[in-house]
Design an enzyme around this catalytic site. Sequence first.
Site: not given
Ligand code: XLS
Ligand code: MG
Length: 346
Positions: A51, A54, A174, A210, A213, A248, A250, A283
């Site tokens: 990001h 980051d 995304e 993702e 998602h 979510d 992950d 992710d």
């Molecule tokens: C959320 C996303 C986010 C993006 C980048 O799931 O992964 O972190 O990938 O903005």
């Molecule tokens: Mg993501």
Amino acid sequence: MSTPTKYRFTFGPWNISQGADPFGPTVRKEMEYARKLKTYKELGFDGVQFHDDDIVPADLDWQATLKGTAEVKKILDGEGLFVEIIAPRLWEDPRTIDGGFTSNDPKERQYAIDRAKRCADLADEVGCKNYVLWLAREGTYIREAKCAKTAVARIVDAWSAILEHNKSIRILGEAKPNEPTDSAFIPTVGHMMAIGYKTADPARSGVLIESAHSLLAGLDPSEDMAFALYHGKLWSVHLNDQNGLKYDQDKTFGSVDLRRAFNQVWVLDKNGFGQDGECVGLDVKAMRTTTFEDSLKHLSNSKTLFLRILDIVRAVDEKKVEELRAAKKYEELEMLIMDMLMGKKG
Ligand code: XLS
Ligand code: MG
């Protein structure tokens, strides 16, 4: 497909976390930033996902930003790492509580666009072409709060403004259907691709998918991936796993539904994903109960599971699959796949 793809793996530093969740504070000590960047090569990863903040805090003036960015770039070069994607974190600032590009306040919309452009400038500084837009707060809690049609137009306009601001990046949208908002304006990969085609430069507009998602939208991630691959628009992925229609999660890639993971690797590998330099991004989040010492295992495990599944995908007898498809013997085809997944050879 000619030569088998040699995959390159990436993740973002936010995937090494202190384990906070909406119901409780952090449970692990913070890993020092330089140490995080060192873990990439140790775990066999090739590149970093960032990001904007980051790299350096988003509110630094441009001189200080350049200085801080050069320092991070030096560490990356020293480690032999490249930056695969960069994304503006538009969901944490107090000015984005009501959304960024779709906030009801024009000053806040302007802040989001300015920050998004600044993030594109940062992309140049770290040599990154892939700019990810996760439209986190571009949604509502109630339909009447915003005009949903206007919101779509605002997202297209913002996307176009970023592309026009920086001609060397391409944007990867995304999609996610909910969380943190109740109802996202652009909930699925299909919606996101339709947005890309409406922007100022459709050729520089694509998607990052993702797994979780797609699942949260009730869709099969491998189907979303195939759809985007057909359009030549799948430019990155965030592989992970998800246990049903919950928040979510992950989870480690392949850890909930092995066959679903197999299907994703199958679709990616059979359709040339990675042949143009696209990376396998992860992710994933460590479980809250994980100790600091074990807090990288979800990353290495996800990569290991991907590669093991890839071996299985490549070991499936393609001729046999073709025969069974032609004869429409899908029960037998299913068992062939299940046998392979359960370790039966050939
Ligand atoms: C959320 C996303 C986010 C993006 C980048 O799931 O992964 O972190 O990938 O903005
Ligand atoms: Mg993501």
